[in-house]
Design an enzyme around this catalytic site. Sequence first.
Site, PDB file in Angstrom:
ATOM      1  N   ASP A   8       7.180  -8.750  14.220  1.00  0.00           N
ATOM      2  CA  ASP A   8       7.030  -8.710  12.772  1.00  0.00           C
ATOM      3  C   ASP A   8       5.579  -8.300  12.543  1.00  0.00           C
ATOM      4  O   ASP A   8       4.654  -9.003  12.971  1.00  0.00           O
ATOM      5  CB  ASP A   8       7.314 -10.109  12.214  1.00  0.00           C
ATOM      6  CG  ASP A   8       7.019 -10.230  10.725  1.00  0.00           C
ATOM      7  OD1 ASP A   8       6.411  -9.313  10.133  1.00  0.00           O
ATOM      8  OD2 ASP A   8       7.388 -11.265  10.164  1.00  0.00           O
ATOM      9  N   ILE A   9       5.364  -7.176  11.893  1.00  0.00           N
ATOM     10  CA  ILE A   9       4.007  -6.607  11.789  1.00  0.00           C
ATOM     11  C   ILE A   9       3.033  -7.565  11.092  1.00  0.00           C
ATOM     12  O   ILE A   9       1.831  -7.508  11.347  1.00  0.00           O
ATOM     13  CB  ILE A   9       4.050  -5.222  11.094  1.00  0.00           C
ATOM     14  CG1 ILE A   9       2.795  -4.410  11.424  1.00  0.00           C
ATOM     15  CG2 ILE A   9       4.267  -5.344   9.594  1.00  0.00           C
ATOM     16  CD1 ILE A   9       2.894  -2.922  11.076  1.00  0.00           C
ATOM     17  N   ASN A  22       5.807   2.253  -1.634  1.00  0.00           N
ATOM     18  CA  ASN A  22       6.353   3.295  -2.523  1.00  0.00           C
ATOM     19  C   ASN A  22       5.244   3.742  -3.474  1.00  0.00           C
ATOM     20  O   ASN A  22       4.172   3.130  -3.502  1.00  0.00           O
ATOM     21  CB  ASN A  22       7.586   2.785  -3.268  1.00  0.00           C
ATOM     22  CG  ASN A  22       7.301   1.486  -4.004  1.00  0.00           C
ATOM     23  OD1 ASN A  22       6.346   1.401  -4.785  1.00  0.00           O
ATOM     24  ND2 ASN A  22       8.098   0.457  -3.742  1.00  0.00           N
ATOM     25  N   GLY A  30      12.018  -4.400   2.411  1.00  0.00           N
ATOM     26  CA  GLY A  30      11.653  -4.053   3.787  1.00  0.00           C
ATOM     27  C   GLY A  30      10.288  -4.588   4.186  1.00  0.00           C
ATOM     28  O   GLY A  30       9.897  -5.706   3.831  1.00  0.00           O
ATOM     29  N   VAL A  31       9.569  -3.767   4.908  1.00  0.00           N
ATOM     30  CA  VAL A  31       8.271  -4.208   5.443  1.00  0.00           C
ATOM     31  C   VAL A  31       7.266  -4.461   4.307  1.00  0.00           C
ATOM     32  O   VAL A  31       6.421  -5.355   4.401  1.00  0.00           O
ATOM     33  CB  VAL A  31       7.756  -3.188   6.496  1.00  0.00           C
ATOM     34  CG1 VAL A  31       7.289  -1.899   5.871  1.00  0.00           C
ATOM     35  CG2 VAL A  31       6.669  -3.803   7.352  1.00  0.00           C
ATOM     36  N   ASP A  32       7.388  -3.719   3.229  1.00  0.00           N
ATOM     37  CA  ASP A  32       6.524  -3.891   2.052  1.00  0.00           C
ATOM     38  C   ASP A  32       6.665  -5.317   1.514  1.00  0.00           C
ATOM     39  O   ASP A  32       5.658  -6.015   1.278  1.00  0.00           O
ATOM     40  CB  ASP A  32       6.962  -2.854   0.997  1.00  0.00           C
ATOM     41  CG  ASP A  32       5.952  -2.638  -0.105  1.00  0.00           C
ATOM     42  OD1 ASP A  32       4.877  -3.269  -0.070  1.00  0.00           O
ATOM     43  OD2 ASP A  32       6.239  -1.837  -1.012  1.00  0.00           O
ATOM     44  N   THR A 116      11.583   4.973   7.961  1.00  0.00           N
ATOM     45  CA  THR A 116      12.802   4.866   8.784  1.00  0.00           C
ATOM     46  C   THR A 116      13.740   3.737   8.357  1.00  0.00           C
ATOM     47  O   THR A 116      14.752   3.496   9.007  1.00  0.00           O
ATOM     48  CB  THR A 116      12.461   4.663  10.276  1.00  0.00           C
ATOM     49  OG1 THR A 116      11.765   3.420  10.432  1.00  0.00           O
ATOM     50  CG2 THR A 116      11.628   5.804  10.815  1.00  0.00           C
ATOM     51  N   GLY A 117      13.392   3.037   7.270  1.00  0.00           N
ATOM     52  CA  GLY A 117      14.272   1.982   6.772  1.00  0.00           C
ATOM     53  C   GLY A 117      15.023   2.471   5.552  1.00  0.00           C
ATOM     54  O   GLY A 117      15.875   3.363   5.649  1.00  0.00           O
ATOM     55  N   TYR A 119      14.178   4.426   3.266  1.00  0.00           N
ATOM     56  CA  TYR A 119      14.000   5.858   2.988  1.00  0.00           C
ATOM     57  C   TYR A 119      14.804   6.771   3.916  1.00  0.00           C
ATOM     58  O   TYR A 119      14.854   7.988   3.709  1.00  0.00           O
ATOM     59  CB  TYR A 119      12.521   6.244   3.006  1.00  0.00           C
ATOM     60  CG  TYR A 119      11.777   5.860   1.731  1.00  0.00           C
ATOM     61  CD1 TYR A 119      12.404   5.142   0.709  1.00  0.00           C
ATOM     62  CD2 TYR A 119      10.452   6.225   1.535  1.00  0.00           C
ATOM     63  CE1 TYR A 119      11.720   4.799  -0.457  1.00  0.00           C
ATOM     64  CE2 TYR A 119       9.765   5.894   0.375  1.00  0.00           C
ATOM     65  CZ  TYR A 119      10.408   5.172  -0.619  1.00  0.00           C
ATOM     66  OH  TYR A 119       9.736   4.850  -1.781  1.00  0.00           O
TER      67      TYR A 119
HETATM   68  P1  ADP Z   1      10.769   2.829   4.105  1.00  0.00           P
HETATM   69  O1  ADP Z   1      11.095   2.611   2.641  1.00  0.00           O
HETATM   70  O2  ADP Z   1       9.489   3.630   4.301  1.00  0.00           O
HETATM   71  O3  ADP Z   1      11.918   3.370   4.873  1.00  0.00           O
HETATM   72  P2  ADP Z   1      11.237   0.110   5.127  1.00  0.00           P
HETATM   73  O4  ADP Z   1      10.381  -1.086   4.883  1.00  0.00           O
HETATM   74  O5  ADP Z   1      12.611   0.091   4.550  1.00  0.00           O
HETATM   75  O6  ADP Z   1      10.369   1.374   4.631  1.00  0.00           O
HETATM   76  O7  ADP Z   1      11.367   0.348   6.682  1.00  0.00           O
HETATM   77  C1  ADP Z   1      10.366   0.879   7.496  1.00  0.00           C
HETATM   78  C2  ADP Z   1      10.512   0.336   8.906  1.00  0.00           C
HETATM   79  O8  ADP Z   1       9.930  -0.958   8.964  1.00  0.00           O
HETATM   80  C3  ADP Z   1      11.948   0.173   9.389  1.00  0.00           C
HETATM   81  O9  ADP Z   1      12.049   0.710  10.715  1.00  0.00           O
HETATM   82  C4  ADP Z   1      12.177  -1.331   9.376  1.00  0.00           C
HETATM   83  O10 ADP Z   1      13.075  -1.738  10.389  1.00  0.00           O
HETATM   84  C5  ADP Z   1      10.775  -1.828   9.680  1.00  0.00           C
HETATM   85  N1  ADP Z   1      10.453  -3.211   9.255  1.00  0.00           N
HETATM   86  C6  ADP Z   1      10.981  -3.946   8.264  1.00  0.00           C
HETATM   87  N2  ADP Z   1      10.381  -5.146   8.182  1.00  0.00           N
HETATM   88  C7  ADP Z   1       9.423  -5.169   9.164  1.00  0.00           C
HETATM   89  C8  ADP Z   1       8.456  -6.126   9.609  1.00  0.00           C
HETATM   90  N3  ADP Z   1       8.328  -7.320   9.039  1.00  0.00           N
HETATM   91  N4  ADP Z   1       7.651  -5.773  10.656  1.00  0.00           N
HETATM   92  C9  ADP Z   1       7.753  -4.569  11.242  1.00  0.00           C
HETATM   93  N5  ADP Z   1       8.626  -3.627  10.864  1.00  0.00           N
HETATM   94  C10 ADP Z   1       9.471  -3.923   9.843  1.00  0.00           C
END
Ligand code: ADP
Length: 164
Positions: A8-9, A22, A30-32, A116-117, A119
């Site tokens: 988890d980043i 965004n 997602g990660v945001d 890659t999530g 989007y």
């Molecule tokens: P985007 O809208 O740019 O596609 P997302 O957040 O949906 O962004 O996904 C981007 C990537 O981050 C995906 O590969 C997803 O699996 C990954 N991701 C989601 N949550 C986390 C996290 N907590 N730590 C690391 N990577 C994550």
Amino acid sequence: MLKVVVADITTLPVEAIVNAANEALLGGGGVDGAIHRAAGPRLLDACKQLGGCPTGQARITKGFDLPSKWVIHTVGPKWNDGRGKEPELLASCYTSSLNLARENRVRTIAFPGISTGIYGYPKQAAAQIAISVMRNYEDDFEQIICCCFGEEDKIIYRQAMGEP
Ligand code: ADP
């Protein structure tokens, strides 16, 4: 040095983590969402000051309650059919983020798979772009980390790096 980890980043002890944001920079899924939850409400306040960010560019804020000092917010392209500017814009996310990190004397940085999530950018193609840009910056950083959210993504990055 380029490194691939599964994590988890928001937990990584690096100087900067990159957020797949965004254009509004006002949080999302997602990660945001994970980054905003972990950084606390001061991150949203800082993002509001920035007034958004165009696709392919990057902005920097503090990391607040995160272990990392900085968050670099970059806006990846939404995957359409790949015949538009998606590859150039995705590469630009990585170069803009790494330029901003270097300007702020960051030595260790971790990236999620931008676009890659939600989007929908195909993961293999995205990893190829990420790795090829990161290789150009390897000498400027102690560590550039590809942070994968699962073992499958780690295999994709390893393949993109030409490793078995
Ligand atoms: P985007 O809208 O740019 O596609 P997302 O957040 O949906 O962004 O996904 C981007 C990537 O981050 C995906 O590969 C997803 O699996 C990954 N991701 C989601 N949550 C986390 C996290 N907590 N730590 C690391 N990577 C994550």
